[in-house]
Design a protein around this motif. Structure first.
Motif, PDB file in Angstrom:
ATOM      1  N   THR A   7       0.815  -1.216   0.000  1.00 28.67           N
ATOM      2  CA  THR A   7       0.000   0.000   0.000  1.00 28.67           C
ATOM      3  C   THR A   7       0.852   1.272   0.000  1.00 28.67           C
ATOM      4  OG1 THR A   7      -0.164  -0.005   2.412  1.00 28.67           O
ATOM      5  CG2 THR A   7      -1.918  -1.144   1.183  1.00 28.67           C
ATOM      6  N   LEU A   8       2.163   1.114  -0.059  1.00 26.40           N
ATOM      7  CA  LEU A   8       3.066   2.268  -0.019  1.00 26.40           C
ATOM      8  C   LEU A   8       2.916   3.126  -1.274  1.00 26.40           C
ATOM      9  CD1 LEU A   8       5.458   3.699   1.438  1.00 26.40           C
ATOM     10  CD2 LEU A   8       6.973   2.238   0.071  1.00 26.40           C
ATOM     11  N   ILE A   9       2.759   4.419  -1.084  1.00 24.23           N
ATOM     12  CA  ILE A   9       2.713   5.383  -2.178  1.00 24.23           C
ATOM     13  C   ILE A   9       3.763   6.451  -1.888  1.00 24.23           C
ATOM     14  CG2 ILE A   9       1.333   7.160  -3.330  1.00 24.23           C
ATOM     15  CD1 ILE A   9      -1.153   5.465  -2.626  1.00 24.23           C
ATOM     16  N   LEU A  10       4.595   6.744  -2.873  1.00 24.17           N
ATOM     17  CA  LEU A  10       5.623   7.768  -2.741  1.00 24.17           C
ATOM     18  C   LEU A  10       5.377   8.841  -3.791  1.00 24.17           C
ATOM     19  CD1 LEU A  10       8.729   5.422  -2.373  1.00 24.17           C
ATOM     20  CD2 LEU A  10       7.439   6.530  -0.547  1.00 24.17           C
ATOM     21  N   GLU A  11       5.601  10.090  -3.414  1.00 20.72           N
ATOM     22  CA  GLU A  11       5.381  11.185  -4.348  1.00 20.72           C
ATOM     23  C   GLU A  11       6.600  12.090  -4.422  1.00 20.72           C
ATOM     24  OE1 GLU A  11       1.742  13.166  -3.212  1.00 20.72           O
ATOM     25  OE2 GLU A  11       0.561  11.733  -4.369  1.00 20.72           O
ATOM     26  N   SER A  12       6.764  12.668  -5.604  1.00 23.03           N
ATOM     27  CA  SER A  12       7.785  13.684  -5.829  1.00 23.03           C
ATOM     28  C   SER A  12       7.090  14.850  -6.523  1.00 23.03           C
ATOM     29  CB  SER A  12       8.918  13.118  -6.685  1.00 23.03           C
ATOM     30  OG  SER A  12       8.435  12.783  -7.976  1.00 23.03           O
ATOM     31  N   LEU A  86      13.203  -1.528  -5.661  1.00 26.12           N
ATOM     32  CA  LEU A  86      14.352  -1.700  -4.780  1.00 26.12           C
ATOM     33  C   LEU A  86      14.234  -3.119  -4.251  1.00 26.12           C
ATOM     34  CD1 LEU A  86      16.852  -0.340  -3.649  1.00 26.12           C
ATOM     35  CD2 LEU A  86      15.479   0.457  -1.716  1.00 26.12           C
ATOM     36  N   HIS A  87      15.196  -3.948  -4.612  1.00 23.47           N
ATOM     37  CA  HIS A  87      15.107  -5.384  -4.372  1.00 23.47           C
ATOM     38  C   HIS A  87      16.125  -5.835  -3.329  1.00 23.47           C
ATOM     39  CE1 HIS A  87      12.576  -5.038  -7.833  1.00 23.47           C
ATOM     40  NE2 HIS A  87      13.582  -4.524  -8.524  1.00 23.47           N
ATOM     41  N   LYS A  88      15.888  -7.014  -2.773  1.00 25.34           N
ATOM     42  CA  LYS A  88      16.759  -7.598  -1.732  1.00 25.34           C
ATOM     43  C   LYS A  88      16.798  -6.678  -0.507  1.00 25.34           C
ATOM     44  CE  LYS A  88      19.659  -9.465  -5.390  1.00 25.34           C
ATOM     45  NZ  LYS A  88      20.977  -9.438  -6.004  1.00 25.34           N
ATOM     46  N   LEU A  89      15.634  -6.296  -0.029  1.00 27.03           N
ATOM     47  CA  LEU A  89      15.548  -5.324   1.069  1.00 27.03           C
ATOM     48  C   LEU A  89      16.165  -5.820   2.375  1.00 27.03           C
ATOM     49  CD1 LEU A  89      11.976  -3.860   0.500  1.00 27.03           C
ATOM     50  CD2 LEU A  89      14.187  -2.882  -0.158  1.00 27.03           C
ATOM     51  N   ALA A  90      16.236  -7.112   2.582  1.00 26.97           N
ATOM     52  CA  ALA A  90      16.822  -7.643   3.814  1.00 26.97           C
ATOM     53  C   ALA A  90      18.350  -7.673   3.748  1.00 26.97           C
ATOM     54  CB  ALA A  90      16.280  -9.042   4.104  1.00 26.97           C
ATOM     55  N   HIS A 115      15.574   8.952  -7.149  1.00 30.31           N
ATOM     56  CA  HIS A 115      15.808   9.862  -6.028  1.00 30.31           C
ATOM     57  C   HIS A 115      14.685   9.734  -4.990  1.00 30.31           C
ATOM     58  CE1 HIS A 115      19.209  12.691  -7.212  1.00 30.31           C
ATOM     59  NE2 HIS A 115      19.107  11.885  -8.239  1.00 30.31           N
ATOM     60  N   THR A 116      13.449   9.589  -5.446  1.00 27.65           N
ATOM     61  CA  THR A 116      12.310   9.443  -4.541  1.00 27.65           C
ATOM     62  C   THR A 116      12.424   8.144  -3.746  1.00 27.65           C
ATOM     63  OG1 THR A 116      10.923  10.722  -6.046  1.00 27.65           O
ATOM     64  CG2 THR A 116       9.790   9.331  -4.432  1.00 27.65           C
ATOM     65  N   LEU A 117      12.743   7.064  -4.427  1.00 31.98           N
ATOM     66  CA  LEU A 117      12.892   5.771  -3.756  1.00 31.98           C
ATOM     67  C   LEU A 117      14.098   5.786  -2.818  1.00 31.98           C
ATOM     68  CD1 LEU A 117      11.456   3.101  -3.584  1.00 31.98           C
ATOM     69  CD2 LEU A 117      12.733   2.340  -5.582  1.00 31.98           C
ATOM     70  N   LYS A 118      15.149   6.488  -3.190  1.00 34.00           N
ATOM     71  CA  LYS A 118      16.342   6.606  -2.337  1.00 34.00           C
ATOM     72  C   LYS A 118      16.006   7.327  -1.034  1.00 34.00           C
ATOM     73  CE  LYS A 118      20.900   7.482  -1.401  1.00 34.00           C
ATOM     74  NZ  LYS A 118      20.750   8.226  -0.156  1.00 34.00           N
ATOM     75  N   ARG A 119      15.228   8.399  -1.110  1.00 31.49           N
ATOM     76  CA  ARG A 119      14.820   9.104   0.116  1.00 31.49           C
ATOM     77  C   ARG A 119      14.042   8.175   1.043  1.00 31.49           C
ATOM     78  NH1 ARG A 119      14.179  13.400  -3.426  1.00 31.49           N
ATOM     79  NH2 ARG A 119      11.965  12.984  -3.723  1.00 31.49           N
ATOM     80  N   TRP A 120      13.142   7.374   0.472  1.00 31.12           N
ATOM     81  CA  TRP A 120      12.379   6.421   1.280  1.00 31.12           C
ATOM     82  C   TRP A 120      13.324   5.411   1.925  1.00 31.12           C
ATOM     83  CZ3 TRP A 120      11.919   1.116   0.977  1.00 31.12           C
ATOM     84  CH2 TRP A 120      10.988   0.554   1.853  1.00 31.12           C
ATOM     85  N   ALA A 121      14.271   4.889   1.160  1.00 27.51           N
ATOM     86  CA  ALA A 121      15.224   3.904   1.681  1.00 27.51           C
ATOM     87  C   ALA A 121      16.049   4.492   2.825  1.00 27.51           C
ATOM     88  CB  ALA A 121      16.144   3.407   0.566  1.00 27.51           C
ATOM     89  N   ASP A 174      25.732   5.682  -1.449  1.00 25.76           N
ATOM     90  CA  ASP A 174      25.769   5.718   0.014  1.00 25.76           C
ATOM     91  C   ASP A 174      24.574   6.449   0.598  1.00 25.76           C
ATOM     92  OD1 ASP A 174      28.216   4.303   0.366  1.00 25.76           O
ATOM     93  OD2 ASP A 174      29.319   6.101  -0.201  1.00 25.76           O
ATOM     94  N   ARG A 175      24.307   6.141   1.838  1.00 23.68           N
ATOM     95  CA  ARG A 175      23.240   6.783   2.597  1.00 23.68           C
ATOM     96  C   ARG A 175      23.528   8.293   2.697  1.00 23.68           C
ATOM     97  NH1 ARG A 175      19.559   4.989   5.885  1.00 23.68           N
ATOM     98  NH2 ARG A 175      20.390   2.892   5.902  1.00 23.68           N
ATOM     99  N   GLY A 176      22.465   9.061   2.590  1.00 25.11           N
ATOM    100  CA  GLY A 176      22.588  10.492   2.823  1.00 25.11           C
ATOM    101  C   GLY A 176      23.180  11.296   1.689  1.00 25.11           C
ATOM    102  N   THR A 177      23.446  10.661   0.548  1.00 23.61           N
ATOM    103  CA  THR A 177      23.937  11.441  -0.577  1.00 23.61           C
ATOM    104  C   THR A 177      22.821  12.329  -1.092  1.00 23.61           C
ATOM    105  OG1 THR A 177      23.484   9.542  -1.998  1.00 23.61           O
ATOM    106  CG2 THR A 177      25.766   9.847  -1.291  1.00 23.61           C
ATOM    107  N   PRO A 178      23.152  13.394  -1.777  1.00 21.85           N
ATOM    108  CA  PRO A 178      22.131  14.381  -2.164  1.00 21.85           C
ATOM    109  C   PRO A 178      21.038  13.772  -3.037  1.00 21.85           C
ATOM    110  CG  PRO A 178      24.285  14.918  -3.117  1.00 21.85           C
ATOM    111  CD  PRO A 178      24.460  13.699  -2.286  1.00 21.85           C
ATOM    112  N   THR A 179      19.821  14.260  -2.854  1.00 17.24           N
ATOM    113  CA  THR A 179      18.707  13.856  -3.704  1.00 17.24           C
ATOM    114  C   THR A 179      18.003  15.101  -4.207  1.00 17.24           C
ATOM    115  OG1 THR A 179      17.170  13.685  -1.847  1.00 17.24           O
ATOM    116  CG2 THR A 179      18.371  11.682  -2.458  1.00 17.24           C
TER     117      THR A 179
END
Length: 180
Positions: A7-12, A86-90, A115-121, A174-179
């Motif tokens: 049910t996840l919805i992401l918006e940009s 985004l696969h292999k989440l574990a 970029h939207t999916l990266k922010r969620w991750a 890497d985590r926290g890189t600019p989006t």
């Protein structure tokens, strides 16, 4: 990892990423063409039943939380633009996947979706780094991880689902890189 991502919805600014559902089967079947898949591992389905199987597997991954597969839509019109995941989440190193339909190329939709999916991750996944694989000749797609400050961690030859030769580059994001 997650119990249910169906049910996840992401918006940009321009996009709405929605969980993949059966309602998109015909669009995926029609728009994931050999031209779109030129630099990719998966081959386009030759029969609708192959796309149905893909959609059901993607839905299962979303429900069970081990993978996140979404459709990319235009936020204003609702038009289907492609798929992103985004696969292999574990795993410590989840992996992006994306394709955008031919008529939507060169509008920055792929970059905005990643970029939207990266922010969620960054907010929801305890990862070491994210992987973005891309064929070395796909310059438009290579700009996506590079826009996130990614570094190349490996390169290797492979064969795509249509028998085409690929030279895949794996980028580390890497985590926290600019989006965007």
């Amino acid at each position: 990892m997650f119990t249910d991502l169906s049910t996840l919805i992401l918006e940009s600014e321009r996009l709405r990423l929605l969980p993949i559902t059966d309602a998109y089967t015909d669009l995926i079947f029609r728009e994931f063409t050999p031209e779109v898949a030129t630099y990719m591992h998966p081959r386009p389905a030759t029969e609708r039943s192959e796309t149905e199987a893909f959609v059901e597997a993607a839905r299962a991954g979303n429900r069970e939380g081990y993978s996140l597969s979404m459709v990319i839509t235009d936020r204003q019109s609702g038009d289907f633009l492609g798929c992103v995941g985004l696969h292999k989440l574990a795993d410590k190193r989840p992996e992006f996947g994306i394709w955008v339909k031919q008529s939507a190329h060169m509008h920055g939709y792929g970059r905005e979706a990643i970029h939207t999916l990266k922010r969620w991750a960054d907010d929801h996944i305890p990862y070491e780094y994210l992987i973005y694989p891309v064929d070395s000749r796909n310059m438009a797609s290579r700009k996506i991880p590079e826009s996130l400050g990614a570094a190349i961690i490996s390169q290797y030859d492979d064969t795509g689902g249509m028998g085409q030769e690929l030279t895949l580059i794996k980028y580390r994001i890497d985590r926290g890189t600019p989006t965007l």
